[in-house]
Each structure stands twice: as C-alpha cells, then as structure tokens.
Design an enzyme around this catalytic site. Structure first.
Site, PDB file in Angstrom:
ATOM      1  N   TYR A  98      31.917 -13.140  40.899  1.00  0.00           N
ATOM      2  CA  TYR A  98      32.492 -11.927  41.474  1.00  0.00           C
ATOM      3  C   TYR A  98      33.898 -11.752  40.898  1.00  0.00           C
ATOM      4  O   TYR A  98      34.836 -12.413  41.335  1.00  0.00           O
ATOM      5  CB  TYR A  98      32.526 -12.106  42.994  1.00  0.00           C
ATOM      6  CG  TYR A  98      33.011 -10.946  43.807  1.00  0.00           C
ATOM      7  CD1 TYR A  98      32.120  -9.963  44.232  1.00  0.00           C
ATOM      8  CD2 TYR A  98      34.347 -10.851  44.203  1.00  0.00           C
ATOM      9  CE1 TYR A  98      32.555  -8.907  45.028  1.00  0.00           C
ATOM     10  CE2 TYR A  98      34.791  -9.801  44.990  1.00  0.00           C
ATOM     11  CZ  TYR A  98      33.887  -8.833  45.412  1.00  0.00           C
ATOM     12  OH  TYR A  98      34.314  -7.789  46.200  1.00  0.00           O
ATOM     13  N   GLN A 128      36.844  -9.840  40.618  1.00  0.00           N
ATOM     14  CA  GLN A 128      37.647  -8.747  41.177  1.00  0.00           C
ATOM     15  C   GLN A 128      39.128  -8.929  40.859  1.00  0.00           C
ATOM     16  O   GLN A 128      39.717  -8.126  40.152  1.00  0.00           O
ATOM     17  CB  GLN A 128      37.439  -8.656  42.687  1.00  0.00           C
ATOM     18  CG  GLN A 128      38.285  -7.558  43.345  1.00  0.00           C
ATOM     19  CD  GLN A 128      38.082  -7.505  44.852  1.00  0.00           C
ATOM     20  OE1 GLN A 128      36.999  -7.207  45.344  1.00  0.00           O
ATOM     21  NE2 GLN A 128      39.120  -7.824  45.590  1.00  0.00           N
ATOM     22  N   THR A 129      39.731  -9.998  41.360  1.00  0.00           N
ATOM     23  CA  THR A 129      41.186 -10.148  41.239  1.00  0.00           C
ATOM     24  C   THR A 129      41.646 -10.255  39.785  1.00  0.00           C
ATOM     25  O   THR A 129      40.962 -10.810  38.935  1.00  0.00           O
ATOM     26  CB  THR A 129      41.679 -11.394  41.994  1.00  0.00           C
ATOM     27  OG1 THR A 129      40.887 -12.507  41.579  1.00  0.00           O
ATOM     28  CG2 THR A 129      41.534 -11.219  43.476  1.00  0.00           C
ATOM     29  N   GLY A 175      35.899 -17.604  41.065  1.00  0.00           N
ATOM     30  CA  GLY A 175      35.221 -18.900  40.998  1.00  0.00           C
ATOM     31  C   GLY A 175      33.925 -18.773  40.219  1.00  0.00           C
ATOM     32  O   GLY A 175      33.187 -17.805  40.373  1.00  0.00           O
ATOM     33  N   GLN A 199      50.614 -39.604  69.109  1.00  0.00           N
ATOM     34  CA  GLN A 199      49.364 -39.410  68.352  1.00  0.00           C
ATOM     35  C   GLN A 199      48.424 -38.501  69.150  1.00  0.00           C
ATOM     36  O   GLN A 199      47.839 -37.571  68.610  1.00  0.00           O
ATOM     37  CB  GLN A 199      48.671 -40.752  68.085  1.00  0.00           C
ATOM     38  CG  GLN A 199      49.438 -41.729  67.205  1.00  0.00           C
ATOM     39  CD  GLN A 199      49.475 -41.350  65.730  1.00  0.00           C
ATOM     40  OE1 GLN A 199      50.492 -40.866  65.247  1.00  0.00           O
ATOM     41  NE2 GLN A 199      48.407 -41.558  65.009  1.00  0.00           N
ATOM     42  N   THR A 243      43.807 -17.691  51.966  1.00  0.00           N
ATOM     43  CA  THR A 243      44.117 -16.660  50.962  1.00  0.00           C
ATOM     44  C   THR A 243      42.905 -15.793  50.651  1.00  0.00           C
ATOM     45  O   THR A 243      43.019 -14.570  50.565  1.00  0.00           O
ATOM     46  CB  THR A 243      44.623 -17.350  49.669  1.00  0.00           C
ATOM     47  OG1 THR A 243      45.668 -18.251  50.005  1.00  0.00           O
ATOM     48  CG2 THR A 243      45.126 -16.321  48.670  1.00  0.00           C
ATOM     49  N   GLU A 298      39.196 -13.860  50.995  1.00  0.00           N
ATOM     50  CA  GLU A 298      38.674 -12.950  52.041  1.00  0.00           C
ATOM     51  C   GLU A 298      39.820 -12.345  52.856  1.00  0.00           C
ATOM     52  O   GLU A 298      39.706 -12.157  54.065  1.00  0.00           O
ATOM     53  CB  GLU A 298      37.704 -13.682  52.971  1.00  0.00           C
ATOM     54  CG  GLU A 298      36.357 -14.002  52.350  1.00  0.00           C
ATOM     55  CD  GLU A 298      35.484 -12.770  52.150  1.00  0.00           C
ATOM     56  OE1 GLU A 298      35.534 -11.844  52.987  1.00  0.00           O
ATOM     57  OE2 GLU A 298      34.776 -12.718  51.134  1.00  0.00           O
ATOM     58  N   ASP A 318      44.316 -12.282  52.555  1.00  0.00           N
ATOM     59  CA  ASP A 318      45.474 -13.116  52.849  1.00  0.00           C
ATOM     60  C   ASP A 318      45.799 -13.008  54.337  1.00  0.00           C
ATOM     61  O   ASP A 318      45.820 -11.922  54.907  1.00  0.00           O
ATOM     62  CB  ASP A 318      46.665 -12.632  52.011  1.00  0.00           C
ATOM     63  CG  ASP A 318      47.960 -13.322  52.406  1.00  0.00           C
ATOM     64  OD1 ASP A 318      48.269 -14.348  51.795  1.00  0.00           O
ATOM     65  OD2 ASP A 318      48.641 -12.825  53.330  1.00  0.00           O
TER      66      ASP A 318
END
Lengths: 664, 664
Positions: free
Chosen positions: B135, B137-138, B177, B328, B420, B422, B424
């Site tokens: 995909y 896009q960016t 990716g 803790q 980040t 889907e 930011d």
C-alpha cells in the site's frame, strides 16, 4: 559553492551571542574551542565514520568498534591530549565499547581502592593498555543488592592465595561491560572468607585471559550475555558473564587500601572511611551534566527537523513547519529548557564536589548525608527524565524518527541504561526519602537541614502559605516558582513525616508507603534543579542577550515543571484551581517566546553532524537528500532481487507451495 | 519428569476459573481452544523457531522471515484454516513481514475500492500469492497530509493509460511496508489528472517487479529505506521507497468503485459515500483489541519475572520477590488492569461495528460523526498508553529487561509505530476535539449527543456537581468513578467550548489551543474506556470468581486513571484536596487485593512460551537457566577469542600502537 542552509531563516537575527552561550555551556572559551577542535578532528578521521553503523552483524560491529578503540588510543597519544581531553575525544568518537569500562570503572577502582604499591604496579599497565580491565560486580541473581553477592574468595594460608569460586548459577557474574570478550583482567567482587569468617564483599584483581593469545585462562568461563535493546547502542559492548572455578589469585590482588588480609590470614579493616563520598559526588555530577548533554543531542535533532518538516496548512513547499504546532511546542520546548537546566545543575554539582572535598579535608562530615541524598536524587531525576525526553524527541519526529538514520533510536537505547546503572533510580529515590524522613523528625527537634535541603528549614511557613499569584504573569517570577516547588516538597515531607513518625519499624513504614516516598523525593529534587538554575541565571553571565535567553529557559523549565505537577500543588492545598489555569496560560506564552530562538538555542550546543549522526538533525537541514542517500547504503539494497527470493518467494509466486490459482 | 514450576506458589488457590477467563478474553470456548491449538502447532514447527532471531544480519533475518512466510502459507492451507484462523496463525508466527501489508492493506484496499470486475481479476491472484502487494501512500515529504501527495497520474487518452510519475525528491514513496523487496505490485496513491484538471489523490494498481524473476520493471526505482528502531521488530519488514518515472498503467488499474475515468478521459465521482466508515470502525476495533493483547504480553513477562526475581530483604534465595515492592506494584498492576480494559473496549467496538453497518444499511448516518470521533480517540488513547506501558514493563524488569532475550525491547519496537500509523495519535485527538467542540455548541442549542458521547448531554449537572466521596472506599463505587471521569471531561469540553465559540476562525482557534484540545479529548476517551469496562463487567459473565476479578480490575483501572489525572480533577473543581488523598488510599488497597492473583490473571491470556519469546516470561519461571543458555547462542561467543583481536586488540596489548610501557 556553499550548500544551501534550509534553516537559514531560523538563524537570521539571533537574539543572543551564540559563541558566548557555547562558552558558558562548555565552561569557558578554551574548553569550548577544544570541544569544537576535537569534534572536527574526529569527524575528519575515516576510521571514525559512522555510516556503516547500522549495517553490520554483531561480530562485525564489535570488530569495527575495536578498530575505533585502537585508533582513539593512537590519536589521543599523537595529539598529546591530557586525561580530560582524552575523555572528550572518546565521547566524540561516540561508540560505546568495552574500553569505556576500562577507563570508567577498572582504572578508577584501582585508583580508589588500591594501596600505593598496588597502584604503582597496576595503573601503568592499565593506562598503557598493556592490560584491559572491567568491573565485575553484579551477578545473575544480584544486581542492586551488592551485599547479596554469592561469589566466594577463600583465603588459603598455605599458598597465601585467594581461591575465587562461583558456587551457584545465580552467582555467575552477569552484565559487566567489557567482560565478555574485551578484557584481560577484571576487578571481581567476592565474599572474602578467612579463618572461618565471612567478611562480606571485597574487590580482587583477577586475570581472565592470556596476555599472549587472549584465550581465557583455566578455571575461567567467560562470554558475552547476548544482544541488548537496539541495533547501535550497546551492540558493540560485550556485557559479559563470568564463572570462576576455584581460581587462585595472590594475596596482594585483594585491593587493600581499606580492608587488609595479612599473610597469616588475619583480616583487618579501618573504621568506616567517608572518603568515597567525594568520588561519588564527582561521578554523579558527571551523570547529571551528561543528562543535559544527551538530552541536548536529542533536542537538537528534533528541533532542526521540526523546523524543516512541513505538514498541512498550505500548498506543497508552503505547508506549515511542524514546529509551529502548539502540541509539538508543548512537548519539545520544555525538553530544550531541561537540557539547559540539567547542564547547569551538573555545573553546580561540580562546585559541590570541591566543597565536599574541602569539608572532608577539614574533617567535617556533617553535610555528607544531605549531599549524598541530593546527588542520589538528582541522578535519578535527571536520568529518568532524559531517557523519557529522548524517546519523546524521537516521537516528535514522526515516522522518520523511527529510522535508525534519525540517530534517535540509538541515542535512546544508549542512554536508557543510565536509569539502572550507578544505582537504580527507584532505589535512589528511596534513599532520598530516608534522608527526608530524618529531616522531618529533626525539624520537630528544632534542627535545621543544610545544603540543598536548607529550604526545608522554612517548612512551617511553607506548609501554611498560599500561592500569591494573581495572574499568569506572576508565574514568571522566580520567587513565585520557587515557593511553589518548595511548598509542594515541604508539604509532602511534613505529611509523610507525620505518617512515618509513629511507625514501629522505620524501614517497613518506608516500604509500605514507597509510592508516596518516591513522589516526595522527586518533588524535593525538582525544587533543587529549579533553585540552582535560578541561582546561576542570576549570577555573572557574559555575552549579548545570553542572560535573557537563560531567564526565558529557566522560566520555561520552572513553569513546565509546575504544570506537570499541578495535581500535587492542588492536592497539598497550595494552589487554587484558578491559579492552575494561569499556569497553563503562562506556559503557553513562554512557548511563543522561545519559538523564534529555538534553532539558535540548540545550535549553541555546537554538536557536529558527525557527532549527532542524524539525517534529521543535520546543521543545514537538507534532510530528505540525506535520508535518500542513506537508504541506498542499506545492505538489503545491495541487489535488486533480495536474497531468499529463489528459495522462498519464487515458489510462492509460481504456485509451487500450494497450487491454488492458475498463473497470471 | 515434569520440570519444576518456580511459580507454583503463585498459582496455588486461583481465586477464579482460569479457563472461563480465557474463554471470555478470546470470545468463547471454541475460539480460546483454537488459540491454544494453533499456539501449540506454531511452537512445534522448527521453521517458526525464534532462537536465532537476534543473531542474524538484516539480510539474513529478512531471508529467514521469507522462509516463515512460505511455511505459514503452506501450513494454513494444509490445516484448511479459514480467513480468521489464518490471521491468528500469522499472529502466532510472531514475525513482522511484508506479507502483513499484503493481507492487511493490499487485499482490503482492492476489496474496498475495486469494482466487481477488478476484484474478480485481482483478488484470486493476491489470495493465492501469485502476486504480492503493498500500500504505497505516504511520501517522503507527506505523511499525515494525504491531500498533499505529489505523485501524479496523468491520463493519456490516446493509449487509455495513466502515466504515473514522481516529479520531486519529496514525492518519493517512503515507508510503505513490503514495498522495498517483497512486493510485486502496489496500490499507488497519486493525483489523478485528466483533461487538464487535478482530481486529487486516487489509488492505482501498479506492477513493480517481474513475475518471472522479481527484477524491478523499467521506470521503477524501488528499494528499502534502511534499518529501523530495534534489532527484531521491523528488521524483517522492507519498508520501502519508490520512484516512478512516467510508468504507464492501463486505465482499469485505477480502482474505480467510487471515482471513475471513462475511456475518453471523463472523470466522475458519486456523492460522498459513507461506506468506508464501517471498515474504519472495524480496523480501529482491531487496533484497540490489539493494544490490550500486546500490553498483556508485556505484562505477562513482567509479572512472572517480578514474581521470580528476588532482591533485598533476606538471605540469598529468601530475598523478597520484587513484585512485593509497592513501587513495582503501583507501576505494574494498573498496566495489567489496562490490558483487560482495552481488551473489553475492543470487544465493545466490534459490537459497535455491527451496529454501524446496520445503521448504514438503514441509511441512517446520524450517529457517524460520534462513532468516527470516539473510535479515532480510542485508537489514539490505547496505542499511546500501550506503547508506554510496554516500555514501562521493560523497565520493571531491571537490567535483564534490557536484554533482547527478555522479549520486551522487541515488543516495544514492534508496537510503538502503532502510535503513528492509521493516523498519528495527536492528529486523531484533534479530530476528536473538533467533534467535541461541535457537541459543545450543539448543547447550547439543546441538542443531545449520541453514542459514547451521550454522557455529555448531562453536562450542565456534571459541571456543577461535587464529588460525593466521603472516604477512600467510596472511590470503589463505579458510579463515583464514572461521575468523576465524566465531570472532568464535561468541564473541559464546556470550558473549551466557551473559549472557542467566540473565535472568528474555528480551525485557528483549535490550533491555538491544541494542547488543551488534546487534554480534553484524552479525558473524553478515558471516560469511554471506563464506562464500557463497567458496563461489560456488569453483564453476563460465566465461571467461578471471574466477575469478582474483573470488578477488581475494573476498579483498579478506573482508580488508577483517576489518580493519574488528579491534577485535572482538582483544577476543574470537582474534587477537593482531601478527596485526592483518598484516591491514593483506594488505589493502594486495590494493589494489595490484586497481588495474590497477579500471576493467575496473566496466565489467563494463555500465551505460549514460543509466542512470548522471553526468558523472563517463561511459564515455569526458570529464568536464570534460560538466560544462561541463550547467552551461549550469541554469535560473539562462537569463538573464545573474538574476531578483531589479532588486528586491533593484540597490537594495543603488545604496545605496538604507541609504545608507552614495558611489557608485563
């Protein structure tokens, strides 16, 4: 032709003298010049190039790091650098390595704990790299609890040797840097046993590897503990494991400046010496100054990239710089101010060190508990904040911050162990808490605390006074800021003090309210950082506009800390809700004021492109060209068709794995 | 002989039916059984072993990942798994890879945006791996701002083709990716231009590599963008760069379900379709459920190790388990509760998805803005919290958490990009803010908000009421918790609404007070998570003791969120300082209650040792044996004397680099 400066607009009209600021940061014009000169020398040396840093397997990376160790040793001698400048030089090489522990732990331990004879024997060897050493203290089952170490050192009177042994799996030495592959020797901490008595943990010099062929010696099992967080960072450090099978060392390899074992096996120990305090303050001052330095690196990268990167709000090329977005400013600029704040806190601690040494020389130990507590707390406060701050800088760079080429993942992974080593931060905060609880009980007896805790002498007033702020502008007054942080800390100290006082078991009471204790200790340390920053900003400062910028940063640091802790300030009843809203207003106004000088303020740290190691943080802002060029150096790009295609992808595409579909 | 269970004591007397809890988490007994069965199958397959994971160079690691892709494809078909179980299977293989984007983005985009013809042509190819897609896009200069993309697609009427081109450096596709080395095809987003008009960004199917030899096609420049954060994680994903030099694709490779270009170049577009909303809710539900799942992985590792690790407080072997320390517990147990909370929020969102689909089928779009806002906000809230929470779990494991063998560094680096992708998270929170500002103005007109924002219909009361709690115990009442979080959110919404209302420019007003906007949006989303958790805990729940544990976790989640946001609650005037101290008390009491069941509560997630991939998180707690064994697999340990000794270390030790000291 000079390359284009994509940040030129940001650098127009600096409101202050950058050189003067750089001088202030590095401690004077000479030191600043030395920093710049050594930066250039390191950057120009091809052995120190970093462009292959993320492309090597671990064994390759380790070998490359050894090459840098060798070259650094050679250059330091060629240049005739003194100890301090040698350290600077190695910092600028910017590669974590086993030699860091040789210089940072092995040599200082011999210096601090060896007799004159032992120092005369071992230090020349270590300083000339004839032997390489590390500091083997922690064990698999024993990190923070040094008294729980299991390794034994039994004195054999017949041979006048110690027999050092790892009796259990959990006694395996685990984590020491430089232990696995680099070191020929180690200072090994083991339980000294002689004449049937266990005298607790003591340091012994143990040879691990042959000086002829570097092979591990009989009885020694030594190796690397495996890869750690990150690809760069500690990839090149051989944090090691060590098992000793009844290894014999001569009696005089017990470091005997303090405790001694005589030839007949008699153990003796002088009354508890406080001399180690000075060294501790010195080390912690370095860590706090280091926090400012490493945070400044991250902030430099993030600030420059945020000024270059544009997104939304206009046409291509005219979109809004993301540094203009308020959410970015609100996350980034307080980190910039913190980098300055920690730098100045570190400087104050260096002065404190000389004061402590003076006091010790005069035999005055009255101030030591306070110094011990505040420096422990400042180490914890600044390292935790810096680790988180570096990661926040990475996030502020969006997707590209996730690339190793941004330099930020490496910086985070290299820095974050500082929260654990030299004292786990939570454990340190609990040490501060014990001190503060004693202060609380002493206050009830009319005793006044000293040093950085002095403000608690005014606890009664601080517990009853109300915040005098009548507007957002009032929060820009240092006395208002300081009273707020002092009142918060004092009220937590007094409140907890009353709760603990009645308790039968002091340690159990501390443990049961450990969450509150940490909150209180953190508040105390934030008060110290702000008060020391204010003090120094009010002192002599040279250079056009430098003081104004520092006042601005000091305000920003103080108000951002007040905002981050509004919950406490409201809960302890010092602030009214309306005043909290003014704090937000004051901070918003400060962000606007810092914005125009942001790039200049990071430039003043004078980090070279080599040292930053970041496509996003380059001085000229030409980030996209750099990112693109770096991508092509990725080994995966060495062939068009990737290795594995023939074996794995082709059978899939050719429908040979599970024939479903007729070919295209 | 069965191995020793070092956690047996922790598992004695579970207060609830673990199987019933597991069934609830995975959505019923059948799904839980499937999860366990597939876990075993994956763990038993030597191809899927993970013990070499951190020992490979990037090209080696990439090749190994391709091997796993091939094996997963084969096994999924051999086992005859349906789509959902295939997805589970790939999750359990636990290796990020280019194929994730093929399944997660390439196929869904064709399904969602292709015509019936296009789907009939491309989906069988993609589903059978005859083609592999991503995909794209960016772009280098354009991440979040999709409308700013620069890649162009000019329609050539003479050949009925689109000519796709990358006109500038910043138009280079950057980050997708699977793009660099894996994919043969991509959905490329480009500005569609025809007949001299720019119609904005549209998706095109573009072939990148030959199906015969995988070589990149003429006009295509494609490669990997370089290594990313961490050694595991996205090491095996070929996030890519792509430049297109006037690459021609047939007209019918524009995905034309919505916008169309006819052969003569006429562009047409239906009125804005809301159908994509359903898919968006579905994807976000998966992300929120995933947040719970990945946080649970980290919490499982940290909880088990914290129960095994002992430090201070007793003799060797009898030291205190670090899980007993309050600091803790205060850091860890709220994360455990959050893992459950997000799991249930995700489940509620899945139901919301079917409701949205029903509404859309009825042509009712009235609820969409609210659904869009709340799901965007929940994605932002849960992913940010989970990323931080995973890193906190790593820190909770001390030094050993820093080892890759702990599994935690890898988990963090693999998860944090969720903040980040889907959308930011900051940008999403600002979308929520725009919605809430509209709600504020509608409230003034008497309109009531719907869905998860319904509580804001009661804003008038929420803005004036005081917290009714009269003791710490009152904060364990769900109505008290819910009112607190509702009142906080409502007051921020109304306060900001009044401020924005007068503004001339809505967008500028939002931008100027973005910090406040994000604070408000976060408050709104926290209210939703708590309210949905409470609702589900009050519904039908099977199994002995399961509801009691969930009530406890729900209380813990709610009270820990109230404590973390005391500043807001005091600042808006809803809580009094005294009540704040009760919140701390209530939380301290809940930590004590959760402690005995902590290990059982993580066990219920039923993660296999293979899936956790952690020496610290092993089911049997035998961590030291495992750490020691893993260390010896480190490639640096393949020889006693490390590579590089002869070239670099020996000359130093032998005083050949800079002779200073006579030999030992």
């Amino acid at each position: 032709m000079a390359a284009k400066d994509y940040l030129a607009e940001e650098r127009r009209n600096p409101a202050f003298d950058l050189h003067a600021m750089t001088n202030l940061i590095y401690g004077g014009p000479e030191k600043a010049e030395k920093w710049k000169e050594l930066s250039r020398l390191v950057a120009a040396d091809p052995v120190f190039r970093k462009d292959d840093k993320y492309h090597l397997s671990r064994p390759e990376a380790f070998k490359r790091a050894l090459e840098k160790v060798k070259q650094a040793y050679k250059r330091v001698h060629e240049l005739g650098l003194d100890a301090a400048d040698s350290r600077l030089f190695r910092v600028l090489v910017d590669e974590l390595q086993g030699s860091d522990l040789h210089h940072g732990m092995f040599i200082p331990t011999i210096e601090g704990q060896g007799t004159e004879e032992q120092k005369a024997k071992w230090l020349p060897l270590a300083n000339s790299y004839a032997i390489l050493g590390c500091y083997a203290q922690t064990e698999m089952g024993h990190g923070s609890n040094v008294q729980g170490l299991e390794t034994t050192a039994d004195y054999d009177i017949t041979t006048q040797e110690f027999v050092i042994n790892s009796p259990t799996l959990t006694s395996t030495k685990w984590w020491p840097g430089g232990l696995g592959k680099f070191s020929t020797h180690a200072v090994v901490f083991a339980r000294l046993r002689t004449k049937g008595a266990d005298h607790g943990v003591h340091p012994f010099i143990v040879q691990l590897r042959s000086l002829d062929d570097h092979r591990s010696l009989p009885g020694i099992t030594v190796g690397d503990i495996g890869t750690k967080f990150g690809l760069g960072a500690y990839f090149t450090v051989d944090n090691g494991l060590l098992r000793l099978d009844h290894v014999r060392v001569p009696r005089d390899q017990l470091l005997m400046r303090y405790a001694k074992v005589s030839p007949d096996g008699t153990y003796s120990k002088p009354p508890h010496a406080k001399l180690a305090y000075g060294a501790m303050v010195y080390v912690r001052a370095g860590i706090v100054e280091g926090a400012g330095h490493y945070l400044a690196k991250a902030v430099t990268i993030a600030t420059r990239y945020n000024a270059v990167r544009r997104q939304f709000g206009g046409k291509v090329g005219l979109e809004t710089q993301i540094i203009e977005y308020k959410t970015q400013q609100h996350r980034l600029f307080p980190l910039l101010a913190s980098a300055y704040a920690f730098t100045f806190t570190g400087k104050w601690m260096r002065k404190l060190y000389t004061e402590v040494i003076d006091q010790l020389n005069r035999g005055d130990v009255s101030g030591l508990p306070e110094v011990h507590a505040s420096t422990a707390g400042l180490k914890a406060l600044t390292t935790s904040f810096t680790a988180d701050g570096i990661e926040e800088c990475r996030k502020l760079c969006g997707g590209n911050g996730y690339l190793m080429a941004s330099g930020l993942p490496d910086l985070y992974c290299a820095y974050v162990p500082a929260c654990t080593y030299e004292g786990d931060n939570y454990i340190l905060f609990l040490q501060v808490a014990r001190y503060l609880m004693k202060v609380a009980s002493q206050l009830a007896n009319g005793e006044k605390p000293s040093g950085a805790a002095q403000y608690l002498g005014d606890a009664q007033r601080l517990c009853s006074v109300q915040c005098p702020a009548k507007s957002a502008a009032d929060f820009l007054r240092p006395e208002v800021q300081l009273e707020a942080l002092s009142a918060r800390a004092a009220r937590l100290v007094i409140g907890n003090g009353m709760r603990i006082q009645g308790a039968k078991n002091f340690e159990k009471a501390i443990a049961d309210s450990a969450v509150e204790m940490v909150r209180m200790s953190r508040a105390h340390c934030q008060q110290i950082v702000v008060s020391k920053f204010i003090e120094q900003v009010q002192g002599d400062i040279e250079g056009r506009g430098v003081r104004d910028q520092l006042v601005l940063l000091c305000n920003l640091y103080a108000v951002s800390q007040i905002e981050a802790n509004l919950g406490d300030l409201l809960e302890v009843g010092y602030l009214k809700p309306k005043q909290a809203s003014w704090v937000h207003e004051a901070l918003a106004e400060l962000l606007i004021q810092v914005r125009p000088q942001a790039v200049n303020l990071v430039d003043a740290f004078s980090f070279s492109n080599h040292y930053l190691g970041s496509a996003l943080g380059r001085y000229d802002g030409d980030v996209y060209t750099d990112l693109y060029a770096r991508a092509w150096k990725e080994p995966l790009n060495s062939t068009d068709v990737v290795d594995g295609y023939t074996e794995h992808l082709r059978p899939l595409i050719k429908q040979q794995v599970w024939p479903v579909h007729s070919r295209l």
